[in-house]
Design a protein around this motif. Structure first.
Motif, PDB file in Angstrom:
ATOM      1  N   ALA A  19      28.011   1.589   6.058  1.00  0.00           N
ATOM      2  CA  ALA A  19      28.731   2.746   5.531  1.00  0.00           C
ATOM      3  C   ALA A  19      30.122   2.341   5.050  1.00  0.00           C
ATOM      4  N   ALA A  20      30.761   1.436   5.773  1.00  0.00           N
ATOM      5  CA  ALA A  20      32.113   1.015   5.396  1.00  0.00           C
ATOM      6  C   ALA A  20      32.103   0.251   4.078  1.00  0.00           C
ATOM      7  N   GLU A  21      31.003  -0.372   3.722  1.00  0.00           N
ATOM      8  CA  GLU A  21      30.916  -1.153   2.501  1.00  0.00           C
ATOM      9  C   GLU A  21      30.421  -0.347   1.310  1.00  0.00           C
ATOM     10  N   ASP A  22      30.082   0.890   1.497  1.00  0.00           N
ATOM     11  CA  ASP A  22      29.531   1.714   0.429  1.00  0.00           C
ATOM     12  C   ASP A  22      30.656   2.252  -0.453  1.00  0.00           C
ATOM     13  N   PRO A  23      30.746   1.782  -1.702  1.00  0.00           N
ATOM     14  CA  PRO A  23      31.837   2.238  -2.564  1.00  0.00           C
ATOM     15  C   PRO A  23      31.683   3.693  -2.986  1.00  0.00           C
ATOM     16  N   TYR A  24      30.506   4.268  -2.802  1.00  0.00           N
ATOM     17  CA  TYR A  24      30.256   5.650  -3.196  1.00  0.00           C
ATOM     18  C   TYR A  24      30.324   6.621  -2.027  1.00  0.00           C
ATOM     19  N   ALA A  25      30.659   6.113  -0.857  1.00  0.00           N
ATOM     20  CA  ALA A  25      30.746   6.975   0.327  1.00  0.00           C
ATOM     21  C   ALA A  25      31.869   7.989   0.146  1.00  0.00           C
ATOM     22  N   PRO A  26      31.667   9.206   0.631  1.00  0.00           N
ATOM     23  CA  PRO A  26      32.728  10.206   0.519  1.00  0.00           C
ATOM     24  C   PRO A  26      33.933   9.810   1.368  1.00  0.00           C
ATOM     25  N   ALA A  27      35.089  10.345   1.021  1.00  0.00           N
ATOM     26  CA  ALA A  27      36.317  10.023   1.759  1.00  0.00           C
ATOM     27  C   ALA A  27      36.202  10.432   3.225  1.00  0.00           C
ATOM     28  N   ASP A  28      35.468  11.490   3.488  1.00  0.00           N
ATOM     29  CA  ASP A  28      35.314  11.979   4.860  1.00  0.00           C
ATOM     30  C   ASP A  28      33.967  11.569   5.457  1.00  0.00           C
ATOM     31  N   ALA A  29      33.507  10.361   5.117  1.00  0.00           N
ATOM     32  CA  ALA A  29      32.203   9.882   5.580  1.00  0.00           C
ATOM     33  C   ALA A  29      32.132   9.843   7.099  1.00  0.00           C
ATOM     34  N   LEU A  30      30.986  10.246   7.601  1.00  0.00           N
ATOM     35  CA  LEU A  30      30.718  10.151   9.035  1.00  0.00           C
ATOM     36  C   LEU A  30      30.242   8.748   9.364  1.00  0.00           C
ATOM     37  N   ILE A 133      15.750   6.189  21.632  1.00  0.00           N
ATOM     38  CA  ILE A 133      15.566   5.505  20.354  1.00  0.00           C
ATOM     39  C   ILE A 133      15.219   6.521  19.263  1.00  0.00           C
ATOM     40  N   ALA A 134      14.371   7.497  19.572  1.00  0.00           N
ATOM     41  CA  ALA A 134      14.021   8.526  18.582  1.00  0.00           C
ATOM     42  C   ALA A 134      15.248   9.359  18.218  1.00  0.00           C
ATOM     43  N   SER A 135      16.067   9.725  19.208  1.00  0.00           N
ATOM     44  CA  SER A 135      17.290  10.487  18.922  1.00  0.00           C
ATOM     45  C   SER A 135      18.269   9.648  18.106  1.00  0.00           C
ATOM     46  N   ALA A 136      18.382   8.365  18.422  1.00  0.00           N
ATOM     47  CA  ALA A 136      19.271   7.482  17.666  1.00  0.00           C
ATOM     48  C   ALA A 136      18.809   7.384  16.211  1.00  0.00           C
ATOM     49  N   CYS A 137      17.513   7.341  16.009  1.00  0.00           N
ATOM     50  CA  CYS A 137      16.946   7.312  14.663  1.00  0.00           C
ATOM     51  C   CYS A 137      17.358   8.579  13.906  1.00  0.00           C
ATOM     52  N   LYS A 138      17.218   9.728  14.540  1.00  0.00           N
ATOM     53  CA  LYS A 138      17.589  10.989  13.897  1.00  0.00           C
ATOM     54  C   LYS A 138      19.084  11.029  13.591  1.00  0.00           C
ATOM     55  N   ILE A 139      19.880  10.532  14.495  1.00  0.00           N
ATOM     56  CA  ILE A 139      21.331  10.506  14.268  1.00  0.00           C
ATOM     57  C   ILE A 139      21.649   9.651  13.043  1.00  0.00           C
ATOM     58  N   ARG A 140      21.071   8.461  12.959  1.00  0.00           N
ATOM     59  CA  ARG A 140      21.323   7.593  11.798  1.00  0.00           C
ATOM     60  C   ARG A 140      20.923   8.273  10.493  1.00  0.00           C
ATOM     61  N   HIS A 141      19.748   8.898  10.483  1.00  0.00           N
ATOM     62  CA  HIS A 141      19.283   9.580   9.276  1.00  0.00           C
ATOM     63  C   HIS A 141      20.189  10.759   8.917  1.00  0.00           C
ATOM     64  N   LEU A 142      20.555  11.552   9.918  1.00  0.00           N
ATOM     65  CA  LEU A 142      21.379  12.734   9.649  1.00  0.00           C
ATOM     66  C   LEU A 142      22.763  12.358   9.139  1.00  0.00           C
ATOM     67  N   VAL A 143      23.363  11.341   9.734  1.00  0.00           N
ATOM     68  CA  VAL A 143      24.680  10.888   9.261  1.00  0.00           C
ATOM     69  C   VAL A 143      24.577  10.415   7.817  1.00  0.00           C
ATOM     70  N   ALA A 144      23.537   9.657   7.512  1.00  0.00           N
ATOM     71  CA  ALA A 144      23.371   9.181   6.138  1.00  0.00           C
ATOM     72  C   ALA A 144      23.173  10.350   5.174  1.00  0.00           C
ATOM     73  N   ARG A 145      22.366  11.330   5.560  1.00  0.00           N
ATOM     74  CA  ARG A 145      22.112  12.475   4.671  1.00  0.00           C
ATOM     75  C   ARG A 145      23.369  13.323   4.494  1.00  0.00           C
ATOM     76  N   ILE A 146      24.110  13.555   5.560  1.00  0.00           N
ATOM     77  CA  ILE A 146      25.355  14.307   5.435  1.00  0.00           C
ATOM     78  C   ILE A 146      26.312  13.595   4.484  1.00  0.00           C
ATOM     79  N   ASN A 147      26.427  12.288   4.623  1.00  0.00           N
ATOM     80  CA  ASN A 147      27.283  11.531   3.712  1.00  0.00           C
ATOM     81  C   ASN A 147      26.796  11.626   2.265  1.00  0.00           C
ATOM     82  N   GLU A 148      25.484  11.602   2.065  1.00  0.00           N
ATOM     83  CA  GLU A 148      24.941  11.766   0.700  1.00  0.00           C
ATOM     84  C   GLU A 148      25.288  13.140   0.147  1.00  0.00           C
TER      85      GLU A 148
END
Length: 151
Positions: A19-30, A133-148
């Motif tokens: 996420a830190a390397e994504d040049p298109y990430a929003p300024a308020d990225a999670l 592990i399943a909850s961690a998977c959901k967290i990773r996906h949700l953070v990515a989707r919110i940032n998108e």
């Protein structure tokens, strides 16, 4: 169970670095890192780690819903603009965008459910770390989707 905590935390660090390397990430990225640090600390008993991760995923779902609502409001605003060549404007453009956006959101939710639930049900066979592990998977996906949705 310590191995599951290390796995969850290492997954978080990898996602945070990306996420830190994504040049298109929003300024308020999670980032997933603070969530995993809070929920996988060595002072927490295992049953509280799982509950913490589950609660974090639920909170992120609420946050994602707010971002979806914000995006739908932006789409509705396009419908009120007068049609103009070369730009999104007017009811037809807004309706096409809404339809595409809602289809993409439904596909994301289906992917998230199927992928993360398969970790619990099949990959880890419902073992003691499977819920975390399943909850961690959901967290990773949700953070990515919110940032998108915020970009």
């Amino acid at each position: 169970m310590r191995g599951a905590t290390i796995l969850v935390f290492s997954l978080a660090l990898g996602a945070a670095a990306e996420a830190a390397e994504d040049p298109y990430a929003p300024a308020d990225a999670l980032s997933v890192a603070p969530i995993f640090r809070k929920c996988t600390g060595s002072k927490l008993p295992e049953y509280q780690k799982g509950a913490c991760l589950d609660d974090a995923a639920k909170a992120l779902r609420v946050q994602m819903k707010a971002e979806v609502d914000r995006k739908l409001a932006a789409i509705d605003a396009v419908a009120r603009r007068p049609p103009s060549p070369g730009s999104l404007a007017g009811p037809a453009d807004a309706e096409a965008w809404r339809k595409a956006f809602l289809a993409a959101q439904a596909a994301f939710e289906e992917y998230d459910r199927l992928h993360c639930d398969s970790l619990y049900d099949f990959d880890l066979h419902g073992g003691s770390a499977a819920g975390q592990i399943a909850s961690a998977c959901k967290i990773r996906h949700l953070v990515a989707r919110i940032n998108e949705l915020r970009s």
